[in-house]
Design a protein around this motif. Structure first.
Motif, mmCIF file in Angstrom:
data_model
loop_
_atom_site.group_PDB
_atom_site.id
_atom_site.type_symbol
_atom_site.label_atom_id
_atom_site.label_comp_id
_atom_site.label_asym_id
_atom_site.label_seq_id
_atom_site.Cartn_x
_atom_site.Cartn_y
_atom_site.Cartn_z
ATOM 1 N N LEU A 1 0.836 -1.201 0.000
ATOM 2 C CA LEU A 1 0.000 0.000 0.000
ATOM 3 C C LEU A 1 0.874 1.255 0.000
ATOM 4 O O LEU A 1 0.639 2.200 -0.761
ATOM 5 N N LEU A 2 1.893 1.238 0.839
ATOM 6 C CA LEU A 2 2.814 2.368 0.920
ATOM 7 C C LEU A 2 3.562 2.552 -0.403
ATOM 8 O O LEU A 2 3.745 3.690 -0.877
ATOM 9 N N PHE A 3 3.965 1.447 -1.013
ATOM 10 C CA PHE A 3 4.661 1.505 -2.302
ATOM 11 C C PHE A 3 3.758 2.123 -3.363
ATOM 12 O O PHE A 3 4.201 2.977 -4.151
ATOM 13 N N GLU A 4 2.491 1.697 -3.392
ATOM 14 C CA GLU A 4 1.557 2.242 -4.382
ATOM 15 C C GLU A 4 1.371 3.747 -4.194
ATOM 16 O O GLU A 4 1.384 4.521 -5.155
ATOM 17 N N ILE A 5 1.201 4.162 -2.944
ATOM 18 C CA ILE A 5 1.003 5.585 -2.657
ATOM 19 C C ILE A 5 2.229 6.404 -3.043
ATOM 20 O O ILE A 5 2.116 7.471 -3.651
ATOM 21 N N LYS A 6 3.428 5.884 -2.707
ATOM 22 C CA LYS A 6 4.670 6.599 -3.026
ATOM 23 C C LYS A 6 4.872 6.735 -4.526
ATOM 24 O O LYS A 6 5.558 7.658 -4.991
ATOM 25 N N ASN A 7 4.301 5.833 -5.293
ATOM 26 C CA ASN A 7 4.448 5.870 -6.744
ATOM 27 C C ASN A 7 3.259 6.525 -7.438
ATOM 28 O O ASN A 7 3.056 6.355 -8.649
ATOM 29 N N SER A 8 2.477 7.272 -6.682
ATOM 30 C CA SER A 8 1.356 8.031 -7.231
ATOM 31 C C SER A 8 1.645 9.517 -7.126
ATOM 32 O O SER A 8 2.423 9.951 -6.268
ATOM 33 N N THR A 9 1.028 10.290 -7.988
ATOM 34 C CA THR A 9 1.183 11.747 -7.952
ATOM 35 C C THR A 9 0.118 12.336 -7.030
ATOM 36 O O THR A 9 -1.082 12.212 -7.291
ATOM 37 N N LEU A 10 0.564 12.938 -5.944
ATOM 38 C CA LEU A 10 -0.368 13.512 -4.971
ATOM 39 C C LEU A 10 -0.345 15.035 -5.062
ATOM 40 O O LEU A 10 0.670 15.641 -5.409
ATOM 41 N N ASN A 11 -1.491 15.622 -4.772
ATOM 42 C CA ASN A 11 -1.563 17.066 -4.573
ATOM 43 C C ASN A 11 -2.512 17.326 -3.411
ATOM 44 O O ASN A 11 -2.785 16.405 -2.642
ATOM 45 N N LYS A 12 -2.997 18.528 -3.267
ATOM 46 C CA LYS A 12 -3.838 18.859 -2.118
ATOM 47 C C LYS A 12 -5.013 17.875 -1.985
ATOM 48 O O LYS A 12 -5.749 17.654 -2.930
ATOM 49 N N ILE A 13 -5.154 17.287 -0.806
ATOM 50 C CA ILE A 13 -6.168 16.262 -0.570
ATOM 51 C C ILE A 13 -7.390 16.868 0.120
ATOM 52 O O ILE A 13 -7.274 17.475 1.184
ATOM 53 N N SER A 14 -8.555 16.684 -0.501
ATOM 54 C CA SER A 14 -9.807 17.182 0.075
ATOM 55 C C SER A 14 -10.458 16.163 1.002
ATOM 56 O O SER A 14 -10.990 16.525 2.053
ATOM 57 N N THR A 15 -10.415 14.887 0.593
ATOM 58 C CA THR A 15 -11.009 13.831 1.424
ATOM 59 C C THR A 15 -10.202 12.549 1.318
ATOM 60 O O THR A 15 -9.604 12.256 0.274
ATOM 61 N N ILE A 16 -10.211 11.792 2.411
ATOM 62 C CA ILE A 16 -9.683 10.426 2.434
ATOM 63 C C ILE A 16 -10.756 9.550 3.075
ATOM 64 O O ILE A 16 -11.358 9.935 4.083
ATOM 65 N N PHE A 17 -10.976 8.381 2.488
ATOM 66 C CA PHE A 17 -11.935 7.438 3.066
ATOM 67 C C PHE A 17 -11.251 6.085 3.182
ATOM 68 O O PHE A 17 -10.812 5.512 2.178
ATOM 69 N N ILE A 18 -11.135 5.585 4.410
ATOM 70 C CA ILE A 18 -10.537 4.271 4.659
ATOM 71 C C ILE A 18 -11.672 3.279 4.876
ATOM 72 O O ILE A 18 -12.399 3.347 5.867
#
Length: 345
Positions: free
Chosen positions: A36-53
C-alpha cells in the motif's frame, strides 16, 4: 484530490456482504501495508480534500500500520480535509480510536446495522448493540465530532415496530450522520436468492426515512442522512479520485481503474490497474443516475431533446423539481424508475 484506501481484512465475513475482504489472510497484513505504501509513493499527490478508509474492517488492524501511510499524505492535508475511517463497534477500541484520531482521522463510520441482537445475529454480525453504544461513547471521548452509524433495513425482521426501535436507539446517540441501507441479496454471498430474508417494502422505507428526518437527519442521497459526507459527495459529483489497495477502484476523466481483486496479487504488483474506458454515453448515464439518487441533481444541458421533454413531464407530475437549470428528484426511492424513463437507450 479525493482518496479511497481499501483494507481487505475482516475478523468474520457477513453473509450479505459482497465487498472484497478476507478472514484468513492476517499473516499478510504487514506485507499488504508495505505494498500500500509503495503504491502511494508511486502516485502523484496534490492537495487532498477527502480520504476514506474502507473495507473490510479497518479497525481490526492496529493503528500503527497506518502511521507511514499518513506520513506520506501529511504535506497534502489541511484543516479542512475530511478523513473518514470505517470501523466495527467491537474492534474499535478506545485506544484504536484515540490513535486514529491522533493520526488525523476526523470522521468515523460504525458498521452497526441494527440495535436488535436477534437481527444482528441473522446478519452475521459479531457485535451486540452494547458494543455500538460503547464505541460511539469512546469516539466522543477521544474527540470525534463527526460520527456516522450504518443500519440495514428491509430484512425479514423489519416492521414498523422494529424501525421505531432502531430510531429510538439512534436518537439516543447524538450522531451527525446516518447511512440506512436496504438489505440486498448479492450474488456470490450466502444470502443470494434467499427471497424470504427480505421484505421489499417501499412503505417501510418511507417510514424509516420520515423517522430519520423527524430526528433532524435530512436526506441528501437515497441511503444517507445528516451532515454531508464530502467524500461520498465527490463520487456523486463525478469528481476524480484515487483508489489504493486490493479491490480498490479509482476514476479520472473518462477512465476507471481497478486494482487486483486478490490480496496476494496486489502485494505482488501494487501499482497494476485494469483500465475501463468510459464512453461519453457511459459518463452521461452515470451523471443522470447519480444525480437522481442524490441532492446533486442533473444539469438540463446534458439532456437531449427527448430526455428534456420527459424531464418536463416529470416536473409537471411533481416527481422532479427544476431550479437553476438543474432537475432534482423529489423521491429518491423512485430514482431507478425515473432514470429508466428519462434516458434514451
Amino acid at each position: 484530490m479525493h482518496i479511497y484506501i481499501h483494507i481487505p481484512f475482516c475478523s468474520s465475513k457477513c453473509p450479505y456482504c459482497a465487498f472484497g475482504s478476507s478472514t484468513d489472510s492476517f499473516n499478510l497484513v504487514e506485507r499488504y501495508f508495505e505494498a500500500l505504501l509503495f503504491e502511494i509513493k508511486n502516485s502523484t499527490l496534490n492537495k487532498i480534500s477527502t480520504i476514506f478508509i474502507g473495507g473490510g474492517t479497518p479497525s481490526v488492524i492496529s493503528a500503527k500500520f497506518y502511521e507511514k501511510i499518513f506520513d506520506e499524505f501529511r504535506d497534502f492535508l489541511d484543516i479542512k480535509t475530511e478523513i473518514t475511517t470505517e470501523a466495527n463497534p467491537n474492534s474499535a477500541t478506545l485506544k484504536w480510536l484515540k490513535d486514529m484520531k491522533n493520526l488525523g482521522v476526523n470522521r468515523v463510520s460504525f458498521g452497526t446495522q441494527s440495535f436488535n441482537d436477534e437481527k444482528l445475529k441473522f446478519l452475521g454480525r459479531n457485535h451486540s448493540s452494547i458494543h455500538t453504544k460503547k464505541a460511539v461513547l469512546n469516539a466522543k471521548k477521544v474527540g470525534f465530532k463527526n460520527i456516522n452509524v450504518d443500519i440495514i433495513y428491509d430484512t425479514k425482521f423489519d416492521d414498523k415496530k422494529m424501525i421505531e426501535f432502531e430510531l429510538l436507539n439512534l436518537a439516543k446517540l447524538d450522531l451527525t450522520h446516518i447511512s440506512a441501507y436496504s438489505l440486498t441479496l448479492e450474488e456470490n454471498t450466502p444470502f443470494y436468492n434467499k427471497s424470504s430474508f427480505k421484505k421489499d417494502s417501499v412503505n417501510l422505507a418511507k417510514f424509516l426515512f420520515l423517522g430519520l428526518e423527524n430526528l433532524g437527519f435530512k436526506q441528501y442521497e437515497i441511503s444517507n442522512f445528516g451532515q454531508i459526507c464530502k467524500h461520498n459527495l465527490a463520487y456523486w459529483q463525478g469528481k476524480n479520485y484515487l483508489g489504493f489497495g486490493a479491490y480498490a477502484v479509482g476514476f479520472k476523466d473518462d477512465k476507471r481503474f481497478y486494482s487486483p481483486k486478490d490480496i496476494k496479487s496486489y502485494i505482488k504488483n501494487p501499482t497494476f490497474k485494469n483500465i475501463e474506458n468510459l464512453t461519453k454515453s457511459d459518463l452521461k448515464f452515470e451523471k443522470i443516475f447519480l444525480g437522481m439518487r442524490s441532492k446533486i441533481g442533473v444539469e438540463a444541458k446534458i439532456l437531449n431533446e427527448l430526455e428534456l421533454k420527459r424531464a418536463k413531464i416529470l416536473v409537471e407530475e411533481k416527481k422532479l423539481s427544476y431550479k437553476n437549470e438543474r432537475f432534482y428528484n423529489q423521491d429518491y426511492l423512485l430514482s431507478d424508475e425515473i432514470v429508466l424513463f428519462l434516458v434514451e437507450i
